[in-house]
Scaffold this active site. Structure first.
Site, PDB file in Angstrom:
ATOM      1  N   GLN A 259       8.977  16.978   1.738  1.00 42.86           N
ATOM      2  CA  GLN A 259       8.035  15.992   2.249  1.00 42.86           C
ATOM      3  C   GLN A 259       7.051  16.630   3.227  1.00 42.86           C
ATOM      4  OE1 GLN A 259       8.409  13.013   0.790  1.00 42.86           O
ATOM      5  NE2 GLN A 259       6.349  12.713   1.569  1.00 42.86           N
ATOM      6  N   HIS A 262       3.733  18.377   2.109  1.00 38.19           N
ATOM      7  CA  HIS A 262       2.613  17.612   1.538  1.00 38.19           C
ATOM      8  C   HIS A 262       1.383  17.667   2.432  1.00 38.19           C
ATOM      9  CE1 HIS A 262       3.475  15.651  -2.205  1.00 38.19           C
ATOM     10  NE2 HIS A 262       4.674  15.280  -1.800  1.00 38.19           N
ATOM     11  N   GLU A 327       9.082   5.154   2.865  1.00 36.89           N
ATOM     12  CA  GLU A 327       8.623   5.299   1.486  1.00 36.89           C
ATOM     13  C   GLU A 327       9.752   5.816   0.582  1.00 36.89           C
ATOM     14  OE1 GLU A 327       5.727   8.388   1.180  1.00 36.89           O
ATOM     15  OE2 GLU A 327       5.029   7.778  -0.819  1.00 36.89           O
ATOM     16  N   HIS A 328      10.382   6.929   1.007  1.00 32.98           N
ATOM     17  CA  HIS A 328      11.500   7.514   0.249  1.00 32.98           C
ATOM     18  C   HIS A 328      12.758   7.512   1.107  1.00 32.98           C
ATOM     19  CE1 HIS A 328       7.814   9.829  -1.075  1.00 32.98           C
ATOM     20  NE2 HIS A 328       8.218   9.334  -2.232  1.00 32.98           N
ATOM     21  N   ASP A 361       9.273  12.441  -7.889  1.00 28.38           N
ATOM     22  CA  ASP A 361       7.835  12.733  -7.853  1.00 28.38           C
ATOM     23  C   ASP A 361       7.288  13.047  -9.239  1.00 28.38           C
ATOM     24  OD1 ASP A 361       7.502  12.403  -5.154  1.00 28.38           O
ATOM     25  OD2 ASP A 361       7.792  14.513  -4.658  1.00 28.38           O
ATOM     26  N   HIS A 420     -10.469 -36.867  -6.413  1.00 29.13           N
ATOM     27  CA  HIS A 420      -9.238 -36.364  -7.044  1.00 29.13           C
ATOM     28  C   HIS A 420      -8.477 -37.534  -7.666  1.00 29.13           C
ATOM     29  CE1 HIS A 420     -10.078 -32.707  -4.813  1.00 29.13           C
ATOM     30  NE2 HIS A 420      -9.015 -32.111  -5.332  1.00 29.13           N
TER      31      HIS A 420
END
Lengths: 430, 430
Positions: A259, A262, A327-328, A361, A420
């Site tokens: 991670q 990145h 996220e993960h 991934d 209506h």
């Protein structure tokens, strides 16, 4: 790297700060992006030419400088090493199969009152896919965004990607061929998002924009939400690894670094109940970083954003994980299910010792575009649904209107909406 | 009212202008809203007190001025006329049943490679629901927003509603009781949206904000998207009626006016293949308006935004409807299905001569919160999914990692992410 222990004195406060720190783009970015979007809206292709020269050092002049033709993508695909081509094909095939099963079912039934009700799902007409140049130019991202759109049935899939100084990424072109992109435009940044949303003379607008990008691209998508659909607001990537002391520290160090490499703003967090294991992983990370080609980025990310949290028991982990809503999330224990059932907020969960996040991934099948920055509290990973929309429908005959119409009349009158009520009364001869 | 004919000389241009005119909020609103949100973020409850005094003439002092207690809602419900209570109950029951069937199914399977894959749906922890004061304080809207949240399983449902000069709407309280709202705060406007998104000392933040509101509320939701989930960006309401000459002009006039009476910015459009019928409807609308208590609003809306489009054949209608992508589409013909199958973009479709749009507003069952301003091209009506999110999961054993890991390694290396490759290699002993 920040080291915390749930037994430590200031833990609650420090953890709360960790949860709140969103690492998001600032107001300057929002202002710049608003200016760029308005320029593209007003001046169209002329604005694209100016901004692309300025930001990408690429001159949009003849047709070939604007677009990449399908033939170029096919050539790039054909030129791949066989091993890599097979890997891309395996990834595409597994992604396609996982997403095929996400296609929603239509509904159409008549209830006991005689009211016909239903919902019909249809794909959007056109989807735009942002593919970054530079560091984050990943063919896997192209597959993860393009395949759900194609599975949804989107007829026009438009890729935008910057080609800084004219340089194209052959791997991205190959993936575009495999995924079946219909148009590829050599533009990037907030200006590309604006072009997709508003349309220009050259580029027809799209209905939905997805795909990763830097802070400018993410902010441009956020600002265009409502003009078009967008997948989500994306922030820096993050991983939370929950691991007991029976793991190989080398494996867990590699996961945390996968991670960290990145982006300098990525975040890796380890929760463990074994302080000695925590020490070994921390040491191992230093050794591993030195061996990486991505050392500079990984080192920055781990030093600035890395966290190790010691807990007395892994029983404490789900509550921390839910607050982080990462996220993960990896659960590296013998019985990952026991913790997983208590995890409510996470983009994607990787269960057991042999499921490094990296398989997700690329080749596992589920989407790797996932909610970041605690958005897993309310958002989901990219799916076929992001490229589809639902139309509900209702059909009554006179008998059905007689049955439920009077209740609608009562409510319309109570709400002070006489027309209506009238639209029902006149049909019932009231 | 604008009268167009597809045979007319300037039709294409006039129709394109009609499609493009989004009737949206302007930049001043965006600036004001940004200022209010930032004030609430920084000063919390103090900002709410100041803004509520200023905009609503309501002083937030003691507990009762901040909150409406569940007991007050129960009392309001008990005090309803029996007929109205029965109507609300019928609406709630039908809405609940339609939305129950929207609950998504989890997935959990192991493929032939030994890879376990799945997706787990969970509700958000807390949802905030905006309920307008003033003109648009509709109990039906409360039901349409609250029931899907409760069906999704949301544990904390927070209602915010302005009480201008302290005045509460008993119908809204009654609906809040019926729908099971957990907290009701007497705040409104952009400041209420900010309080829900950021949280204050008194008000815990929520994860998703839905519900209708004026231009400031809609803009506030748009600006908070990403901090929280929101249902959609809502604009003025609209109806498109596709009708042949065999309809009772009174029925169709009432349908067009039922949209026009909502708000001066609402839009009603009629497409017909019968010019004489068009004339009769136009005349009838003038007569009907005069009889309405909502005449002022309906008249403004119809005069400023009403449109009648004559076509040579109703065969032309689906293409026009798809370009307009209207919130509500009525198909008042003998064989509505023939046109409906060709409609790709619409929020909700009302089929046949006995299905006035108003039944969908109250009692049919499907949600009446629908995409406006051409957003049906990419957005759907409110549903249970807006209050849920999906966590994907992946589990591999060593054999499965041996099968698909090498492809992931190849892709990671091609993307220049060595720690990704390493996290798999180290587990495979490579």
């Amino acid at each position: 790297m920040l080291r915390l222990s749930t037994r430590g004195a200031g833990f609650d406060q420090a953890f709360r700060r960790l949860v709140r720190d969103r690492r998001e783009s600032d107001e300057d970015v929002a202002r710049d992006v608003a200016r760029i979007l308005s320029d593209v809206r007003n001046r169209g292709d002329e604005a694209l030419i100016d901004l692309t020269t300025r930001f990408d050092g690429h001159s949009l002049s003849d047709e070939a400088s604007w677009r990449i033709e399908p033939a170029a993508c096919r050539d790039a695909f054909d030129a791949l090493k066989p091993e890599l081509r097979a890997a891309l094909e395996l990834a595409a095939e597994r992604i396609r199969r996982y997403h095929e099963a996400q296609k929603p079912e239509d509904r159409d039934y008549t209830d006991e009152t005689g009211v016909r009700l239903g919902a019909k799902w249809l794909p959007v007409d056109a989807a735009g896919l942002y593919v970054p140049g530079g560091r984050a130019a990943y063919p896997s991202s192209l597959l993860m965004n393009a395949i759900p759109a194609k599975v949804a049935g989107v007829e026009r899939l438009v890729v935008v990607t910057p080609t800084p100084k004219g340089v194209m990424n052959p791997l991205v072109l190959a993936a575009a061929h495999l995924a079946g992109a219909d148009e590829i435009w050599r533009i990037g940044g907030a200006q590309a998002v604006g072009a997709l949303a508003y349309g220009t003379k050259r580029i027809q607008p799209v209905d939905v924009i997805t795909g990763p990008g830097n802070a400018w691209v993410a902010e441009a998508k956020r600002q265009m939400f409502g003009v078009v659909g967008i997948d989500m607001v994306a922030g820096p990537s993050e991983i939370l690894v929950i691991a007991d002391g029976n793991n190989d520290p080398e494996w867990i160090a590699a996961d945390l670094l996968s991670q960290a490499e990145h982006d300098p703003s990525s975040q890796s967090i380890l929760i463990t109940d074994d302080p000695l294991f925590a020490d070994t992983v921390a040491d191992r990370i230093k050794v591993e970083i030195a061996m990486l080609q991505t050392a500079r980025v990984a080192d920055q990310s781990w030093n600035k954003h890395g966290v190790i949290i010691e807990v007395q028991s892994l029983d404490e982990a789900p509550a921390l994980a839910n607050a982080l809503a990462a996220e993960h999330v990896e659960i590296a224990t013998d019985d990952p299910e026991a913790l997983f059932t208590r995890i409510r907020h996470a983009g994607s969960v990787f269960l057991g010792r042999h499921t490094p996040e990296a398989v997700g991934d690329y080749v596992a099948g589920p989407n790797h575009v996932l909610p970041t920055g605690r958005r897993a509290r309310f958002a989901s990973g990219l799916s076929v649904l992001d490229f589809m929309k639902r139309t509900s429908f209702i059909q009554l005959d006179k008998r059905a209107l007689q049955a439920i119409g009077p209740a609608a009349i009562a409510l319309a009158e109570a709400e002070g909406l006489p027309a209506h009520a009238r639209s029902i009364e006149t049909r019932l001869g009231i």
